[in-house]
Design a protein around this motif. Structure first.
Motif, PDB file in Angstrom:
ATOM      1  N   ILE A 136       0.844  -1.206   0.000  1.00  0.00           N
ATOM      2  CA  ILE A 136       0.000   0.000   0.000  1.00  0.00           C
ATOM      3  C   ILE A 136       0.875   1.251   0.000  1.00  0.00           C
ATOM      4  O   ILE A 136       0.603   2.216  -0.740  1.00  0.00           O
ATOM      5  N   PHE A 137       1.920   1.253   0.804  1.00  0.00           N
ATOM      6  CA  PHE A 137       2.828   2.394   0.879  1.00  0.00           C
ATOM      7  C   PHE A 137       3.466   2.679  -0.481  1.00  0.00           C
ATOM      8  O   PHE A 137       3.490   3.832  -0.941  1.00  0.00           O
ATOM      9  N   GLU A 138       3.958   1.646  -1.146  1.00  0.00           N
ATOM     10  CA  GLU A 138       4.584   1.842  -2.457  1.00  0.00           C
ATOM     11  C   GLU A 138       3.581   2.341  -3.478  1.00  0.00           C
ATOM     12  O   GLU A 138       3.903   3.212  -4.303  1.00  0.00           O
ATOM     13  N   ALA A 139       2.352   1.830  -3.419  1.00  0.00           N
ATOM     14  CA  ALA A 139       1.318   2.281  -4.360  1.00  0.00           C
ATOM     15  C   ALA A 139       0.965   3.748  -4.122  1.00  0.00           C
ATOM     16  O   ALA A 139       0.757   4.515  -5.076  1.00  0.00           O
ATOM     17  N   LEU A 140       0.895   4.159  -2.867  1.00  0.00           N
ATOM     18  CA  LEU A 140       0.630   5.567  -2.552  1.00  0.00           C
ATOM     19  C   LEU A 140       1.753   6.462  -3.070  1.00  0.00           C
ATOM     20  O   LEU A 140       1.494   7.513  -3.685  1.00  0.00           O
ATOM     21  N   CYS A 141       2.983   6.052  -2.832  1.00  0.00           N
ATOM     22  CA  CYS A 141       4.123   6.852  -3.294  1.00  0.00           C
ATOM     23  C   CYS A 141       4.120   6.974  -4.818  1.00  0.00           C
ATOM     24  O   CYS A 141       4.357   8.063  -5.367  1.00  0.00           O
ATOM     25  N   ASN A 142       3.851   5.897  -5.500  1.00  0.00           N
ATOM     26  CA  ASN A 142       3.814   5.924  -6.970  1.00  0.00           C
ATOM     27  C   ASN A 142       2.685   6.812  -7.478  1.00  0.00           C
ATOM     28  O   ASN A 142       2.862   7.560  -8.449  1.00  0.00           O
ATOM     29  N   ALA A 143       1.517   6.745  -6.824  1.00  0.00           N
ATOM     30  CA  ALA A 143       0.376   7.558  -7.251  1.00  0.00           C
ATOM     31  C   ALA A 143       0.646   9.043  -7.031  1.00  0.00           C
ATOM     32  O   ALA A 143       0.270   9.888  -7.858  1.00  0.00           O
ATOM     33  N   LEU A 144       1.314   9.374  -5.935  1.00  0.00           N
ATOM     34  CA  LEU A 144       1.640  10.773  -5.661  1.00  0.00           C
ATOM     35  C   LEU A 144       2.737  11.286  -6.593  1.00  0.00           C
ATOM     36  O   LEU A 144       2.682  12.432  -7.067  1.00  0.00           O
ATOM     37  N   ALA A 145       3.708  10.433  -6.887  1.00  0.00           N
ATOM     38  CA  ALA A 145       4.761  10.821  -7.832  1.00  0.00           C
ATOM     39  C   ALA A 145       4.174  11.103  -9.208  1.00  0.00           C
ATOM     40  O   ALA A 145       4.650  11.992  -9.933  1.00  0.00           O
ATOM     41  N   ALA A 146       3.119  10.383  -9.557  1.00  0.00           N
ATOM     42  CA  ALA A 146       2.487  10.549 -10.877  1.00  0.00           C
ATOM     43  C   ALA A 146       1.819  11.917 -11.027  1.00  0.00           C
ATOM     44  O   ALA A 146       1.609  12.382 -12.146  1.00  0.00           O
ATOM     45  N   ILE A 147       1.486  12.564  -9.899  1.00  0.00           N
ATOM     46  CA  ILE A 147       0.932  13.922  -9.979  1.00  0.00           C
ATOM     47  C   ILE A 147       1.953  14.944  -9.484  1.00  0.00           C
ATOM     48  O   ILE A 147       1.607  16.030  -9.021  1.00  0.00           O
ATOM     49  N   ASP A 148       3.230  14.539  -9.576  1.00  0.00           N
ATOM     50  CA  ASP A 148       4.360  15.446  -9.329  1.00  0.00           C
ATOM     51  C   ASP A 148       4.473  15.929  -7.886  1.00  0.00           C
ATOM     52  O   ASP A 148       4.919  17.062  -7.627  1.00  0.00           O
ATOM     53  N   ILE A 149       4.073  15.079  -6.937  1.00  0.00           N
ATOM     54  CA  ILE A 149       4.324  15.383  -5.523  1.00  0.00           C
ATOM     55  C   ILE A 149       5.746  14.915  -5.211  1.00  0.00           C
ATOM     56  O   ILE A 149       6.051  13.729  -5.338  1.00  0.00           O
ATOM     57  N   PRO A 150       6.645  15.827  -4.803  1.00  0.00           N
ATOM     58  CA  PRO A 150       8.037  15.428  -4.569  1.00  0.00           C
ATOM     59  C   PRO A 150       8.220  14.639  -3.274  1.00  0.00           C
ATOM     60  O   PRO A 150       7.554  14.915  -2.278  1.00  0.00           O
ATOM     61  N   HIS A 151       9.106  13.662  -3.316  1.00  0.00           N
ATOM     62  CA  HIS A 151       9.494  12.874  -2.138  1.00  0.00           C
ATOM     63  C   HIS A 151       8.297  12.370  -1.322  1.00  0.00           C
ATOM     64  O   HIS A 151       8.217  12.605  -0.109  1.00  0.00           O
ATOM     65  N   PRO A 152       7.360  11.671  -1.960  1.00  0.00           N
ATOM     66  CA  PRO A 152       6.152  11.244  -1.235  1.00  0.00           C
ATOM     67  C   PRO A 152       6.445  10.304  -0.073  1.00  0.00           C
ATOM     68  O   PRO A 152       5.677  10.254   0.896  1.00  0.00           O
ATOM     69  N   GLN A 153       7.578   9.597  -0.123  1.00  0.00           N
ATOM     70  CA  GLN A 153       7.888   8.659   0.974  1.00  0.00           C
ATOM     71  C   GLN A 153       8.086   9.390   2.296  1.00  0.00           C
ATOM     72  O   GLN A 153       7.891   8.819   3.374  1.00  0.00           O
ATOM     73  N   THR A 154       8.455  10.677   2.226  1.00  0.00           N
ATOM     74  CA  THR A 154       8.673  11.442   3.462  1.00  0.00           C
ATOM     75  C   THR A 154       7.359  11.798   4.160  1.00  0.00           C
ATOM     76  O   THR A 154       7.379  12.284   5.300  1.00  0.00           O
ATOM     77  N   LEU A 155       6.233  11.571   3.495  1.00  0.00           N
ATOM     78  CA  LEU A 155       4.932  11.863   4.093  1.00  0.00           C
ATOM     79  C   LEU A 155       4.477  10.775   5.063  1.00  0.00           C
ATOM     80  O   LEU A 155       3.489  10.953   5.775  1.00  0.00           O
ATOM     81  N   SER A 156       5.182   9.672   5.098  1.00  0.00           N
ATOM     82  CA  SER A 156       4.764   8.557   5.947  1.00  0.00           C
ATOM     83  C   SER A 156       4.705   8.967   7.419  1.00  0.00           C
ATOM     84  O   SER A 156       5.675   9.517   7.951  1.00  0.00           O
ATOM     85  N   PRO A 157       3.595   8.666   8.092  1.00  0.00           N
ATOM     86  CA  PRO A 157       3.488   8.958   9.526  1.00  0.00           C
ATOM     87  C   PRO A 157       3.935   7.794  10.390  1.00  0.00           C
ATOM     88  O   PRO A 157       3.794   7.844  11.609  1.00  0.00           O
ATOM     89  N   TRP A 158       4.496   6.733   9.771  1.00  0.00           N
ATOM     90  CA  TRP A 158       4.667   5.454  10.468  1.00  0.00           C
ATOM     91  C   TRP A 158       6.117   5.132  10.811  1.00  0.00           C
ATOM     92  O   TRP A 158       7.045   5.592  10.163  1.00  0.00           O
ATOM     93  N   TYR A 159       6.249   4.269  11.812  1.00  0.00           N
ATOM     94  CA  TYR A 159       7.520   3.701  12.235  1.00  0.00           C
ATOM     95  C   TYR A 159       7.327   2.190  12.339  1.00  0.00           C
ATOM     96  O   TYR A 159       6.580   1.711  13.202  1.00  0.00           O
TER      97      TYR A 159
END
Length: 259
Positions: free
Chosen positions: A144-167
């Protein structure tokens, strides 16, 4: 109890209780590891809407439920008015008397400062007191995390992995943190637990809105819909079967005692 709100304090408590009850239902067998005893003073850390707090109380223990979310605590108080619930942060816990045990289900992956939380838990426990927890471990919701990052990258959101709230730590990483703060780790396991989501075809969308809303902050309504649809499209073959979405959960369980 010293209150310090976390960033994730605007939970939709009704959506959580009605559509994501698996969170506390899966935690019921964690109570076997806790093994509450009559007369013990136990803290339910991240109690949500209070279901497991009530189950601990049924063993005859004195139990205090705390959560960083005001809406969750309000709902818990409505559900179980005979129990005590307070708003508090895992990183800044203070209790009025030493605890026999700290119990935590599906919470600590939201705490990105784990050492601070562990220090507070250690300080709050009696010598020999136990810490029993389950939360997301290494590899949790990775697809799910990888799919979210890919979807955000597709609309030009930079560094989407940094949005993760998780540990999501490994056993080794978390056990080392516990031992460094004066705990003896006596049980640790990491396991896959694929988790069916409610509401059939909208289950993944509901899950994202509930648990991954950080990835949608700042997006327009249209962009949010676009991202969720792209996630669903990319995950459909992997996580959608016979009308039900499944979250690719991986959980870590820990039992440790205060030395």
């Amino acid at each position: 109890m010293n209150n310090l709100m976390t960033a994730k304090n605007s939970w939709n408590a009704s959506l959580y209780q009605d559509k994501h009850s698996f969170v506390w239902q899966y935690g019921e067998d964690l109570l076997q590891l806790l093994n509450p005893q009559a007369g013990e003073f136990i803290l339910d850390l991240g109690c949500g809407t209070g279901q497991l707090t009530e189950k601990i109380a049924e063993f005859g223990a004195e139990v205090l439920g705390v959560d960083s979310s005001v809406t969750m605590i309000e709902k818990a108080r409505q559900n179980y008015p005979h129990l005590r619930f307070e708003v508090a942060d895992a990183r800044n816990l203070q209790v009025e008397k030493p605890l026999d045990a700290v119990f935590s289900n599906a919470v600590l992956h939201w705490v990105k400062e784990p050492s601070a939380a562990i220090a507070c838990i250690h300080q709050a426990l009696k010598s020999g007191g136990r810490f029993v927890a389950e939360f997301g471990g290494k590899g949790n919701v990775q697809q799910i995390f990888e799919a979210l990052c890919n979807a955000l990258a597709a609309i030009d959101i930079p560094h989407p992995q940094t949005l993760s709230p998780w540990y999501f730590p490994s056993i080794g990483e978390y056990a080392n943190l516990l031992e460094a703060q004066g705990f003896d780790v006596i049980y640790a396991v990491l396991f896959d637990r694929p988790t069916p989501l409610a509401e059939s075809e909208i289950g993944m969308a509901n899950w994202i809105k509930m648990f991954a809303s950080n990835f949608l902050v700042g997006l327009s309504s249209d962009q949010q819909v676009q991202v969720i649809r792209e996630v669903e499209k990319s995950l459909q073959a992997k996580l959608y079967h016979q009308g039900t979405w499944t979250a690719d959960y991986r959980r870590i369980r820990i039992v440790a005692t205060k030395i």
